[in-house]
Design a protein around this motif. Structure first.
Motif, PDB file in Angstrom:
ATOM      1  N   LEU A 217       0.823  -1.204   0.000  1.00  0.00           N
ATOM      2  CA  LEU A 217       0.000   0.000   0.000  1.00  0.00           C
ATOM      3  C   LEU A 217       0.861   1.260   0.000  1.00  0.00           C
ATOM      4  CD1 LEU A 217      -2.815  -1.060   2.501  1.00  0.00           C
ATOM      5  CD2 LEU A 217      -3.030  -0.740   0.032  1.00  0.00           C
ATOM      6  N   LEU A 218       1.969   1.242   0.709  1.00  0.00           N
ATOM      7  CA  LEU A 218       2.885   2.377   0.687  1.00  0.00           C
ATOM      8  C   LEU A 218       3.483   2.572  -0.701  1.00  0.00           C
ATOM      9  CD1 LEU A 218       4.636   1.878   4.129  1.00  0.00           C
ATOM     10  CD2 LEU A 218       3.539   3.996   3.395  1.00  0.00           C
ATOM     11  N   ARG A 219       3.852   1.480  -1.354  1.00  0.00           N
ATOM     12  CA  ARG A 219       4.391   1.583  -2.715  1.00  0.00           C
ATOM     13  C   ARG A 219       3.343   2.130  -3.672  1.00  0.00           C
ATOM     14  NH1 ARG A 219       7.540  -2.963  -1.189  1.00  0.00           N
ATOM     15  NH2 ARG A 219       5.877  -4.453  -1.607  1.00  0.00           N
ATOM     16  N   ASP A 220       2.106   1.626  -3.549  1.00  0.00           N
ATOM     17  CA  ASP A 220       1.037   2.097  -4.425  1.00  0.00           C
ATOM     18  C   ASP A 220       0.785   3.590  -4.240  1.00  0.00           C
ATOM     19  OD1 ASP A 220       0.761  -0.460  -5.348  1.00  0.00           O
ATOM     20  OD2 ASP A 220      -1.041  -0.919  -4.192  1.00  0.00           O
ATOM     21  N   GLN A 221       1.020   4.091  -3.036  1.00  0.00           N
ATOM     22  CA  GLN A 221       0.774   5.495  -2.727  1.00  0.00           C
ATOM     23  C   GLN A 221       1.947   6.371  -3.154  1.00  0.00           C
ATOM     24  OE1 GLN A 221      -1.562   6.077   0.822  1.00  0.00           O
ATOM     25  NE2 GLN A 221      -0.233   7.748   1.469  1.00  0.00           N
ATOM     26  N   GLY A 222       3.005   5.755  -3.659  1.00  0.00           N
ATOM     27  CA  GLY A 222       4.146   6.525  -4.135  1.00  0.00           C
ATOM     28  C   GLY A 222       5.153   6.868  -3.057  1.00  0.00           C
ATOM     29  N   VAL A 223       5.033   6.282  -1.862  1.00  0.00           N
ATOM     30  CA  VAL A 223       5.987   6.525  -0.781  1.00  0.00           C
ATOM     31  C   VAL A 223       7.201   5.607  -0.985  1.00  0.00           C
ATOM     32  CG1 VAL A 223       6.384   6.462   1.710  1.00  0.00           C
ATOM     33  CG2 VAL A 223       4.146   7.159   0.811  1.00  0.00           C
ATOM     34  N   THR A 224       8.394   6.182  -0.961  1.00  0.00           N
ATOM     35  CA  THR A 224       9.622   5.400  -1.060  1.00  0.00           C
ATOM     36  C   THR A 224      10.041   4.967   0.345  1.00  0.00           C
ATOM     37  OG1 THR A 224      10.352   6.614  -3.016  1.00  0.00           O
ATOM     38  CG2 THR A 224      12.030   5.407  -1.789  1.00  0.00           C
ATOM     39  N   VAL A 225      10.160   3.667   0.548  1.00  0.00           N
ATOM     40  CA  VAL A 225      10.505   3.123   1.862  1.00  0.00           C
ATOM     41  C   VAL A 225      11.948   2.641   1.829  1.00  0.00           C
ATOM     42  CG1 VAL A 225       9.937   1.453   3.648  1.00  0.00           C
ATOM     43  CG2 VAL A 225       8.119   2.426   2.235  1.00  0.00           C
ATOM     44  N   ILE A 226      12.748   3.144   2.774  1.00  0.00           N
ATOM     45  CA  ILE A 226      14.141   2.734   2.953  1.00  0.00           C
ATOM     46  C   ILE A 226      14.240   2.035   4.314  1.00  0.00           C
ATOM     47  CG2 ILE A 226      16.531   3.529   3.146  1.00  0.00           C
ATOM     48  CD1 ILE A 226      15.670   6.023   1.543  1.00  0.00           C
ATOM     49  N   THR A 227      14.815   0.859   4.343  1.00  0.00           N
ATOM     50  CA  THR A 227      14.926   0.125   5.604  1.00  0.00           C
ATOM     51  C   THR A 227      16.388   0.068   6.060  1.00  0.00           C
ATOM     52  OG1 THR A 227      15.095  -2.006   4.448  1.00  0.00           O
ATOM     53  CG2 THR A 227      12.896  -1.277   5.116  1.00  0.00           C
ATOM     54  N   ASN A 453      -7.053  11.110  -0.236  1.00  0.00           N
ATOM     55  CA  ASN A 453      -7.017   9.689  -0.603  1.00  0.00           C
ATOM     56  C   ASN A 453      -6.720   9.466  -2.081  1.00  0.00           C
ATOM     57  OD1 ASN A 453      -7.635   9.018   2.031  1.00  0.00           O
ATOM     58  ND2 ASN A 453      -9.833   8.888   1.661  1.00  0.00           N
ATOM     59  N   LEU A 454      -6.601  10.532  -2.859  1.00  0.00           N
ATOM     60  CA  LEU A 454      -6.264  10.365  -4.276  1.00  0.00           C
ATOM     61  C   LEU A 454      -4.944   9.622  -4.451  1.00  0.00           C
ATOM     62  CD1 LEU A 454      -7.278  13.838  -5.785  1.00  0.00           C
ATOM     63  CD2 LEU A 454      -8.277  11.626  -6.373  1.00  0.00           C
ATOM     64  N   VAL A 455      -4.003   9.838  -3.536  1.00  0.00           N
ATOM     65  CA  VAL A 455      -2.707   9.167  -3.673  1.00  0.00           C
ATOM     66  C   VAL A 455      -2.852   7.657  -3.609  1.00  0.00           C
ATOM     67  CG1 VAL A 455      -1.331  11.089  -2.803  1.00  0.00           C
ATOM     68  CG2 VAL A 455      -2.257   9.417  -1.196  1.00  0.00           C
ATOM     69  N   SER A 456      -3.888   7.173  -2.937  1.00  0.00           N
ATOM     70  CA  SER A 456      -4.056   5.725  -2.772  1.00  0.00           C
ATOM     71  C   SER A 456      -4.551   5.046  -4.043  1.00  0.00           C
ATOM     72  CB  SER A 456      -5.018   5.428  -1.614  1.00  0.00           C
ATOM     73  OG  SER A 456      -6.330   5.865  -1.923  1.00  0.00           O
ATOM     74  N   ILE A 457      -5.083   5.818  -4.991  1.00  0.00           N
ATOM     75  CA  ILE A 457      -5.604   5.199  -6.224  1.00  0.00           C
ATOM     76  C   ILE A 457      -4.816   5.601  -7.460  1.00  0.00           C
ATOM     77  CG2 ILE A 457      -7.940   5.039  -5.301  1.00  0.00           C
ATOM     78  CD1 ILE A 457      -8.677   7.405  -7.163  1.00  0.00           C
ATOM     79  N   GLN A 458      -3.777   6.429  -7.309  1.00  0.00           N
ATOM     80  CA  GLN A 458      -3.094   6.953  -8.489  1.00  0.00           C
ATOM     81  C   GLN A 458      -2.485   5.836  -9.347  1.00  0.00           C
ATOM     82  OE1 GLN A 458      -0.599   9.701  -6.415  1.00  0.00           O
ATOM     83  NE2 GLN A 458       1.047   8.242  -6.061  1.00  0.00           N
ATOM     84  N   LYS A 459      -1.939   4.811  -8.703  1.00  0.00           N
ATOM     85  CA  LYS A 459      -1.362   3.713  -9.483  1.00  0.00           C
ATOM     86  C   LYS A 459      -2.440   2.958 -10.252  1.00  0.00           C
ATOM     87  CE  LYS A 459       1.062  -0.683  -9.241  1.00  0.00           C
ATOM     88  NZ  LYS A 459       1.648  -1.737  -8.374  1.00  0.00           N
ATOM     89  N   TYR A 460      -3.593   2.725  -9.606  1.00  0.00           N
ATOM     90  CA  TYR A 460      -4.659   1.967 -10.258  1.00  0.00           C
ATOM     91  C   TYR A 460      -5.257   2.747 -11.428  1.00  0.00           C
ATOM     92  CZ  TYR A 460      -4.186  -0.643  -5.930  1.00  0.00           C
ATOM     93  OH  TYR A 460      -3.671  -1.367  -4.891  1.00  0.00           O
ATOM     94  N   VAL A 461      -5.396   4.053 -11.265  1.00  0.00           N
ATOM     95  CA  VAL A 461      -5.910   4.875 -12.367  1.00  0.00           C
ATOM     96  C   VAL A 461      -4.939   4.839 -13.536  1.00  0.00           C
ATOM     97  CG1 VAL A 461      -6.530   7.211 -13.076  1.00  0.00           C
ATOM     98  CG2 VAL A 461      -7.238   6.374 -10.836  1.00  0.00           C
ATOM     99  N   ARG A 462      -3.658   5.028 -13.249  1.00  0.00           N
ATOM    100  CA  ARG A 462      -2.648   5.009 -14.315  1.00  0.00           C
ATOM    101  C   ARG A 462      -2.595   3.648 -14.995  1.00  0.00           C
ATOM    102  NH1 ARG A 462       2.317   6.776 -11.842  1.00  0.00           N
ATOM    103  NH2 ARG A 462       2.573   4.613 -11.167  1.00  0.00           N
ATOM    104  N   THR A 463      -2.659   2.578 -14.212  1.00  0.00           N
ATOM    105  CA  THR A 463      -2.642   1.228 -14.785  1.00  0.00           C
ATOM    106  C   THR A 463      -3.824   1.024 -15.727  1.00  0.00           C
ATOM    107  OG1 THR A 463      -1.525   0.309 -12.854  1.00  0.00           O
ATOM    108  CG2 THR A 463      -2.739  -1.234 -14.231  1.00  0.00           C
ATOM    109  N   SER A 464      -5.006   1.470 -15.317  1.00  0.00           N
ATOM    110  CA  SER A 464      -6.201   1.299 -16.145  1.00  0.00           C
ATOM    111  C   SER A 464      -6.096   2.095 -17.438  1.00  0.00           C
ATOM    112  CB  SER A 464      -7.448   1.732 -15.366  1.00  0.00           C
ATOM    113  OG  SER A 464      -7.628   0.910 -14.236  1.00  0.00           O
TER     114      SER A 464
END
Length: 883
Positions: A217-227, A453-464
């Motif tokens: 979900l973080l990746r889909d929202q465009g957040v870059t996670v560094i561990t 909440n738009l950030v949560s669907i941006q990947k799905y919109v672009r994919t479609s």
């Protein structure tokens, strides 16, 4: 006193004495940046500058007066006047949130790392922002992204930072909390175009809860996670959480880790084409943005961020993807045409500076008509004349000051190559949105309750968007009468390319069209129905011994226009269709369905072969005046398959009463969309005949691990139902079983001879989202093998094909797990089980899908998104029926 400043630069800066090279033909440019309203006149000095050939750019910050900016800026204003929320929006800064495991033992090392990151990342109120929290059982916030105004305050807070260990290490819960509470506008998250968000996770061991879904979900929202792993951190888990494996670090050389984090934060990567769009090479996409959805400039930045992130993943250039942007309130205005910019970088820069206009109303009707007349034109760079796919994306609440339906129909009439998406936000008018979008609605309509909440669907919109511009099934194909094609049940296709694969070749079908002619239908809409029927005729070989076609129109009564027993050739039916006229009246569908019973009985007596498919396609735009369930059931009992197409105000529940199957029910926003149902109906006609006499044992094995989101699980449930719907189920026909799996497999029901209705009931009752755990695919495959074994008494039969359909998103966690999957799959294949492998997500899953597939190319499918599952169910079903 902006006017005074303008006069000053004219008289003292743009002179030969001050170094101006205007006399040598060097362009003269002035850039005015202001954050408020000028107390003097700006128009006259701006005009004086322009008369001297000086180009003026006006950039407003926060409370600047947009009208004054337009007086200053040169024409055209969409290229010279900009509004941004704050000075930092002129650049591209980042939000960096640090999430620290409270069980880390090296407290001094953690504090040193935080201090150095603060210095190296240029953390300040006007630059990158930083937040800090620690977690164990729950999350304890030290400071939010917007809490401190100075570097000194942040350093002081880090200095007093103390780790407070808890009982558990719930990394998954902490990730979810960061996504929903710490990176949002309410706590300082800057969802601005070009801004990036980073989450730096520091942990000392493995998680006590699941991390898979939260990471996705973080990746889909465009957040870059560094561990960053300390102590006993699990390296594999760290790689799963990180956006990509290279962003997973192990604590060692502190300077190197800080340098790596800094490099990632300072490197945008915004020009990279997203994986899901790599095959979408050519299209024209216009975004139509309702400005009333934003109540202030901050909210408008969230909308621009959504737009920016979608565009950043597209392959934009003048000969690939072209982009247009229209903003509208009461009036529409094109900010970017298809030929305004030639590269992605310029477009993204322009998006950052789109002007905010404060309006509470919007005329979507006017905007749609504007797009058709002024944007989708060759003059503005549209390539529709060369068959380049055209896409419109409307971002709106769905509330319009004028009725949008007529304009939506006009836009759809632009051509079958145009696809229209809608993104609904806030207190949306769902019905208004449904009128806008293309068919099928679930593919083209997205909604969120809040702008954030738009950030949560941006990947799905672009994919479609990318999917419909690359998928050949999404575009209408030309018809060429007289050319042979693949066989369809009772149909000889005459298209130059196959409509669908796996069709059963026979020569006879009895087909009736039942069309509504009530008073609610306008003449242009009636013409669209006639056009739809004529297009259908072009698919078939029509004749008395081949496909017979009849036509009935209804309102208060049912009127026979052409009895199928009188079929001679296509020309006679086409002549009848062309001569149809609209009478008007009420909508007595029940009475019309009763009439169809009589006509189909007559057809059956005239041509007695019981295997001839008998099909009724009914088209209506409203609710029936009389009862439809009983006459429709009686018609189905005669062996008639009914396809119910409802347009505009037709009631979907009533359509379902008529067809009795979801897959044969179509709800459209306009009559122009009728053609989009043609392929789906023909495909089902293929499957019905092909699957009628099939005997097979089919088990669906579906993943329900932590990687599967609620929306994904919903799509998987529908996939199973659509797959099941294609078969004749029964003790001596197709038997189906269902198994879910995550860490452990769970039998929902064994291979059963139950009828379709009972099986659907079983799915609804037993298939529930489990979530949590890893995807132990190898273990699940071994469990399934016993279900096919006739000696186990679990429904498996000897002498029939054994087929396993696996739907999974999770990748094998390591090499040993991959080997386990390969071994279990080979054992199943050795038992004669045919495996269909449907893999989801990304390039990393290709190998797993290859291992599972049975060595035939069409037994392996890798999809970009779960929304593609329904289409694959049709393909898999047709293939199984020809096994």
């Amino acid at each position: 006193m902006t006017g005074l400043g303008l006069d000053f630069i004219l008289k003292t800066q743009f002179t030969k004495e001050a170094g101006s090279r205007a006399g040598e033909g060097v362009p003269q440019i002035a850039v005015v940046i202001t954050d408020g309203q000028s107390q003097d006149e700006v128009g006259p000095p701006s005009d004086d500058l322009r008369r001297r050939g000086i180009v003026l750019y006006a950039i407003g910050i926060r409370d600047a007066d947009i009208e004054q900016l337009r007086k200053i800026g040169s024409e055209p204003h969409n290229q010279h006047v900009y509004m941004v929320s704050d000075f930092s929006a002129l650049q591209g800064f980042a939000d960096v949130f640090l999430l620290v495991d409270s069980s880390i033992k090296q407290q001094t090392l953690v504090k040193n790392l935080l201090t150095q990151l603060q210095n190296q990342l240029k953390i300040s109120i006007d630059n990158n922002h930083m937040g800090l929290a620690q977690f164990s059982d729950d999350v304890n916030v030290e400071f939010y992204l917007n809490q401190y105004k100075s570097k000194r305050d942040i350093l002081q807070k880090i200095k007093s930072f103390r780790l407070k260990p808890g009982d558990l290490r719930r990394i998954g819960a902490a990730l979810d909390y960061a996504r929903t509470k710490l990176l949002t506008p309410e706590t300082g998250g800057r969802l601005y175009p070009g801004f990036r968000q980073y989450l730096v996770l520091m942990v000392a061991g493995g998680s006590d809860d699941s991390v898979y879904r939260q990471s996705q979900l973080l990746r889909d929202q465009g957040v870059t996670v560094i561990t960053v792993g300390f102590d006993n951190a699990d390296p594999m888990e760290m790689q799963i959480i990180a956006t990509k494996p290279s962003l997973s670090k192990t604590m060692g050389n502190t300077d190197q880790i800080i340098q790596d984090i800094r490099t990632n934060v300072e490197t945008s990567g915004e020009l990279n084409v997203a994986n899901e769009c790599e095959q979408s090479t050519v299209s024209d996409i216009v975004f139509i943005v309702d400005q009333s959805i934003a109540t202030d400039r901050e909210e408008f930045q969230i909308v621009l961020n959504f737009l920016y992130n979608i565009l950043a993943g597209l392959d934009i250039s003048s000969n690939k993807v072209r982009v247009g942007v229209v903003l509208y309130g009461d009036e529409p205005k094109a900010e970017i045409y298809f030929n305004t910019h030639r590269n992605k970088e310029n477009i993204l820069h322009h998006i950052k500076k789109l002007p905010y206009v404060n309006t509470t109303t919007a005329d979507t009707r006017k905007a749609l008509l504007f797009v058709k007349s002024d944007v989708l034109t060759t003059k503005r760079g549209s390539r529709f004349m060369t068959a380049v796919p055209q896409v419109a994306v409307v971002i709106t609440t769905g509330h319009s000051t004028s009725d949008v339906r007529g304009a939506a129909v006009e836009l759809q009439r632009f051509g079958p190559g145009l696809k229209v998406f809608a993104v609904g936000v806030k207190n949306m008018n769902l019905k208004g949105l449904e009128h806008i979008v293309s068919y099928p609605m679930p593919t083209f309509l997205f909604t969120v309750e809040e702008l954030a909440n738009l950030v949560s669907i941006q990947k799905y919109v672009r994919t479609s968007i990318c999917h419909v511009t690359v998928n050949p099934q999404s575009r209408k194909r030309p018809l060429y009468p007289g050319t042979s094609g693949v066989g369809v049940p009772g149909i000889t296709l005459i298209r130059t390319e196959p409509l669908k694969t796996g069709c059963f070749k026979t020569e006879q079908v009895d087909l009736y069209f039942l069309v509504d002619q009530s008073s609610s239908i306008q003449q242009p809409e009636f013409e669209e129905m006639k056009k739809f029927i004529q297009e259908f005729l072009n698919v078939f070989q029509i004749g008395p011994n081949q496909v017979r076609v009849g036509l009935v129109k209804f309102s208060d009564t049912a009127e026979i226009q052409f009895n199928l027993v009188d079929t001679t050739d296509k020309a006679a039916i086409e002549h009848t269709v062309q001569g149809l006229f609209l009478d008007g009246g009420n909508t007595f569908m029940g009475k019309a369905l009763q009439k169809m019973q009589e006509l189909f009985q007559q057809a059956k007596e005239n041509r007695t072969d019981p295997d001839i498919p008998r099909i009724l396609i009914i088209i209506t735009d409203g609710e029936s005046t009389d009862e439809v369930a009983k006459p429709a059931a009686e018609l189905r009992d005669q062996g008639v398959d009914i396809y119910a197409i409802g347009v505009k105000d037709a009631k979907e529940s009533e359509l379902l009463e008529i067809s009795c199957e979801k897959s044969r029910t179509f709800s459209l926003s306009s009559f122009d969309a009728l053609s989009t149902t043609e392929d789906a109906i023909v495909q089902q006609m293929c499957s019905r005949k092909a699957c009628k006499d099939v005997r097979a044992d089919v088990i669906a094995l579906v993943e329900s691990s932590a990687m599967i989101s609620p929306a994904d699980f919903h799509n998987m449930t529908h996939f199973i139902k659509f797959l099941m719907d294609q078969f004749e189920l029964g003790p001596d026909a197709v038997r189906m079983g269902l198994v879910q799996y995550g860490t452990e497999p769970k039998l929902l029901f064994r291979l059963s001879g139950d009828n379709k209705h009972d099986m659907i009931t079983k799915i609804d009752a037993s298939m529930v989202e489990v979530g949590g755990g890893t995807a132990e695919t190898g273990k699940a495959l071994r469990y399934v093998s016993q279900l096919f074994d006739p000696s186990k008494g679990l429904g498996g039969r000897p002498g029939v094909p054994h087929i396993l359909v696996v739907v999974s998103q999770g990748k094998a966690t390591d090499a040993a797990a991959a080997a386990d999957v390969a071994d279990a799959a080979e054992r199943l294949k050795g038992q004669g089980v045919l495996i269909y492998a449907v893999g989801i997500s990304n390039e990393e899953n290709r190998e797993d899908t290859f291992i599972l597939g049975s060595g035939v190319s069409n037994k392996r499918f890798l999809l970009e998104d779960f929304s593609e599952l329904q289409a694959k169910s049709e393909q898999i079903g047709a293939d199984i029926c020809h096994f």
